[in-house]
Scaffold this motif. Structure first.
Motif, PDB file in Angstrom:
ATOM      1  N   SER A   1      44.762  39.598  35.989  1.00 17.30           N
ATOM      2  CA  SER A   1      43.840  39.184  37.040  1.00 17.30           C
ATOM      3  C   SER A   1      43.148  40.385  37.672  1.00 17.30           C
ATOM      4  O   SER A   1      41.976  40.302  38.033  1.00 17.30           O
ATOM      5  CB  SER A   1      44.557  38.358  38.101  1.00 17.30           C
ATOM      6  OG  SER A   1      45.631  39.073  38.655  1.00 17.30           O
ATOM      7  N   ARG A   2      43.855  41.511  37.795  1.00 16.92           N
ATOM      8  CA  ARG A   2      43.204  42.718  38.323  1.00 16.92           C
ATOM      9  C   ARG A   2      42.103  43.205  37.396  1.00 16.92           C
ATOM     10  O   ARG A   2      41.015  43.564  37.845  1.00 16.92           O
ATOM     11  CB  ARG A   2      44.227  43.828  38.557  1.00 16.92           C
ATOM     12  CG  ARG A   2      44.915  43.716  39.901  1.00 16.92           C
ATOM     13  CD  ARG A   2      45.698  44.957  40.189  1.00 16.92           C
ATOM     14  NE  ARG A   2      46.922  44.856  39.353  1.00 16.92           N
ATOM     15  CZ  ARG A   2      47.694  45.869  39.052  1.00 16.92           C
ATOM     16  NH1 ARG A   2      47.404  47.063  39.464  1.00 16.92           N
ATOM     17  NH2 ARG A   2      48.770  45.699  38.314  1.00 16.92           N
ATOM     18  N   ILE A   3      42.368  43.216  36.104  1.00 18.64           N
ATOM     19  CA  ILE A   3      41.355  43.637  35.131  1.00 18.64           C
ATOM     20  C   ILE A   3      40.172  42.675  35.169  1.00 18.64           C
ATOM     21  O   ILE A   3      39.004  43.098  35.178  1.00 18.64           O
ATOM     22  CB  ILE A   3      41.960  43.710  33.714  1.00 18.64           C
ATOM     23  CG1 ILE A   3      42.960  44.851  33.630  1.00 18.64           C
ATOM     24  CG2 ILE A   3      40.883  43.865  32.659  1.00 18.64           C
ATOM     25  CD1 ILE A   3      43.777  44.867  32.352  1.00 18.64           C
ATOM     26  N   PHE A   4      40.447  41.370  35.202  1.00 14.14           N
ATOM     27  CA  PHE A   4      39.382  40.369  35.240  1.00 14.14           C
ATOM     28  C   PHE A   4      38.511  40.540  36.484  1.00 14.14           C
ATOM     29  O   PHE A   4      37.276  40.544  36.391  1.00 14.14           O
ATOM     30  CB  PHE A   4      39.982  38.963  35.192  1.00 14.14           C
ATOM     31  CG  PHE A   4      38.978  37.874  35.417  1.00 14.14           C
ATOM     32  CD1 PHE A   4      38.072  37.535  34.431  1.00 14.14           C
ATOM     33  CD2 PHE A   4      38.937  37.198  36.629  1.00 14.14           C
ATOM     34  CE1 PHE A   4      37.142  36.537  34.637  1.00 14.14           C
ATOM     35  CE2 PHE A   4      38.012  36.200  36.845  1.00 14.14           C
ATOM     36  CZ  PHE A   4      37.115  35.863  35.848  1.00 14.14           C
ATOM     37  N   LEU A   5      39.149  40.671  37.640  1.00 17.65           N
ATOM     38  CA  LEU A   5      38.380  40.794  38.881  1.00 17.65           C
ATOM     39  C   LEU A   5      37.587  42.094  38.939  1.00 17.65           C
ATOM     40  O   LEU A   5      36.438  42.109  39.398  1.00 17.65           O
ATOM     41  CB  LEU A   5      39.311  40.664  40.087  1.00 17.65           C
ATOM     42  CG  LEU A   5      39.899  39.270  40.304  1.00 17.65           C
ATOM     43  CD1 LEU A   5      40.907  39.279  41.442  1.00 17.65           C
ATOM     44  CD2 LEU A   5      38.809  38.253  40.550  1.00 17.65           C
ATOM     45  N   SER A   6      38.162  43.192  38.467  1.00 15.11           N
ATOM     46  CA  SER A   6      37.417  44.455  38.489  1.00 15.11           C
ATOM     47  C   SER A   6      36.235  44.397  37.519  1.00 15.11           C
ATOM     48  O   SER A   6      35.140  44.875  37.838  1.00 15.11           O
ATOM     49  CB  SER A   6      38.322  45.640  38.170  1.00 15.11           C
ATOM     50  OG  SER A   6      38.786  45.577  36.848  1.00 15.11           O
ATOM     51  N   ASN A   7      36.411  43.800  36.340  1.00 12.59           N
ATOM     52  CA  ASN A   7      35.301  43.646  35.402  1.00 12.59           C
ATOM     53  C   ASN A   7      34.232  42.718  35.959  1.00 12.59           C
ATOM     54  O   ASN A   7      33.034  42.954  35.781  1.00 12.59           O
ATOM     55  CB  ASN A   7      35.779  43.109  34.053  1.00 12.59           C
ATOM     56  CG  ASN A   7      36.466  44.166  33.234  1.00 12.59           C
ATOM     57  OD1 ASN A   7      36.250  45.358  33.421  1.00 12.59           O
ATOM     58  ND2 ASN A   7      37.314  43.738  32.318  1.00 12.59           N
ATOM     59  N   LEU A   8      34.663  41.655  36.626  1.00  9.49           N
ATOM     60  CA  LEU A   8      33.707  40.734  37.238  1.00  9.49           C
ATOM     61  C   LEU A   8      32.880  41.432  38.309  1.00  9.49           C
ATOM     62  O   LEU A   8      31.654  41.263  38.359  1.00  9.49           O
ATOM     63  CB  LEU A   8      34.454  39.538  37.830  1.00  9.49           C
ATOM     64  CG  LEU A   8      33.595  38.438  38.432  1.00  9.49           C
ATOM     65  CD1 LEU A   8      32.799  37.739  37.340  1.00  9.49           C
ATOM     66  CD2 LEU A   8      34.477  37.435  39.155  1.00  9.49           C
ATOM     67  N   ILE A   9      33.513  42.245  39.107  1.00  6.92           N
ATOM     68  CA  ILE A   9      32.798  42.956  40.164  1.00  6.92           C
ATOM     69  C   ILE A   9      31.841  43.992  39.568  1.00  6.92           C
ATOM     70  O   ILE A   9      30.662  44.049  39.923  1.00  6.92           O
ATOM     71  CB  ILE A   9      33.790  43.618  41.143  1.00  6.92           C
ATOM     72  CG1 ILE A   9      34.520  42.543  41.949  1.00  6.92           C
ATOM     73  CG2 ILE A   9      33.081  44.600  42.067  1.00  6.92           C
ATOM     74  CD1 ILE A   9      35.715  43.054  42.724  1.00  6.92           C
ATOM     75  N   VAL A  10      32.326  44.802  38.640  1.00  9.07           N
ATOM     76  CA  VAL A  10      31.504  45.871  38.072  1.00  9.07           C
ATOM     77  C   VAL A  10      30.361  45.310  37.235  1.00  9.07           C
ATOM     78  O   VAL A  10      29.189  45.574  37.488  1.00  9.07           O
ATOM     79  CB  VAL A  10      32.370  46.843  37.239  1.00  9.07           C
ATOM     80  CG1 VAL A  10      31.502  47.811  36.462  1.00  9.07           C
ATOM     81  CG2 VAL A  10      33.333  47.595  38.134  1.00  9.07           C
ATOM     82  N   TYR A  11      30.705  44.508  36.224  1.00  7.90           N
ATOM     83  CA  TYR A  11      29.674  44.042  35.293  1.00  7.90           C
ATOM     84  C   TYR A  11      28.832  42.920  35.888  1.00  7.90           C
ATOM     85  O   TYR A  11      27.637  42.831  35.622  1.00  7.90           O
ATOM     86  CB  TYR A  11      30.307  43.613  33.965  1.00  7.90           C
ATOM     87  CG  TYR A  11      30.952  44.763  33.263  1.00  7.90           C
ATOM     88  CD1 TYR A  11      30.204  45.860  32.856  1.00  7.90           C
ATOM     89  CD2 TYR A  11      32.322  44.783  33.025  1.00  7.90           C
ATOM     90  CE1 TYR A  11      30.804  46.934  32.230  1.00  7.90           C
ATOM     91  CE2 TYR A  11      32.916  45.849  32.390  1.00  7.90           C
ATOM     92  CZ  TYR A  11      32.153  46.921  31.986  1.00  7.90           C
ATOM     93  OH  TYR A  11      32.735  47.988  31.366  1.00  7.90           O
ATOM     94  N   GLY A  12      29.442  42.055  36.679  1.00  8.00           N
ATOM     95  CA  GLY A  12      28.673  41.016  37.358  1.00  8.00           C
ATOM     96  C   GLY A  12      27.710  41.616  38.367  1.00  8.00           C
ATOM     97  O   GLY A  12      26.551  41.205  38.449  1.00  8.00           O
ATOM     98  N   GLY A  13      28.181  42.596  39.121  1.00 10.25           N
ATOM     99  CA  GLY A  13      27.306  43.265  40.091  1.00 10.25           C
ATOM    100  C   GLY A  13      26.174  44.021  39.419  1.00 10.25           C
ATOM    101  O   GLY A  13      25.025  43.960  39.851  1.00 10.25           O
ATOM    102  N   ALA A  14      26.502  44.735  38.330  1.00  4.81           N
ATOM    103  CA  ALA A  14      25.451  45.468  37.607  1.00  4.81           C
ATOM    104  C   ALA A  14      24.441  44.514  36.992  1.00  4.81           C
ATOM    105  O   ALA A  14      23.228  44.741  37.081  1.00  4.81           O
ATOM    106  CB  ALA A  14      26.087  46.339  36.518  1.00  4.81           C
TER     107      ALA A  14
END
Length: 192
Positions: free
Chosen positions: A11-24
């Motif tokens: 879940s940490r990996i998923f949320l960090s990827n969502l924040i980074v790649y979703g935000g970008a």
């Protein structure tokens, strides 16, 4: 690393990827929507002030707002795209639409598979699955569980739908290619 710390890794990996790649992705989409009309020679070269008159076409001269260009692209007829922009552009847009249709089916499959996976009984097969994200995946399903048929069914649905769409796209492409090559145009008879 303890079992509890390890359980939250997905879940940490998923949320960090969502924040980074979703935000970008979201940020770049907003930037594109805002600057698209300000630089026509870059984003719409056929309608730029420096474009030759022979390059201008009806599709390129249409003006759209910040987000209305999306509906304009989706509503554009394929025959107009083939005629004014070429078969390559039409094929590219068809491939994008194919990906969109398969993604929608993937979201549909996820919507019904997540509850199937989440409701699996707790046994020794899945006792180490403690992360909320892993509990919504096939990792939470026990060996020889009936729920695994859902995974098989969803994969058959996706593959079958992909083959159906590809079959229709290839039929369309062959028809358009023959139609395009039967025209009396110099590029159809030139050797490159």
């Amino acid at each position: 690393m303890s079992a509890e710390e390890e359980g939250t890794e997905s879940s940490r990996i998923f949320l960090s990827n969502l924040i980074v790649y979703g935000g970008a992705s979201g940020g770049l989409f907003v930037v594109f929507c805002l600057i698209r009309n300000r630089f026509p020679s870059l984003y719409n070269p056929r309608n730029s002030p420096h474009a030759e008159e022979t390059l201008r076409c009806e599709i390129a001269t249409k003006k759209y707002g910040v987000l209305s260009w999306i509906w304009g692209v989706l509503k554009c007829k394929e025959d107009d795209i083939v005629e004014q922009s070429g078969l390559d552009a039409a094929c590219f847009l068809r491939v994008l639409r194919l990906g969109l249709k398969l993604s929608v089916l993937g979201c549909f499959n996820a919507a019904w598979l997540i509850p199937v996976y989440r409701t699996a009984e707790a046994t020794e097969d899945n006792e180490l699955v403690t992360d909320w994200l892993d509990q919504m995946s096939v990792a939470n399903v026990n060996n020889n569980d009936v729920r695994l048929w859902g995974t098989l069914l969803s994969s058959y649905m996706l593959c079958g739908y992909a083959m159906y769409l590809l079959h229709h796209d290839f039929k369309w492409y062959i028809k358009q290619r023959h139609k395009n090559l039967s025209k009396q145009l110099p590029q159809n008879y030139a050797i490159f």
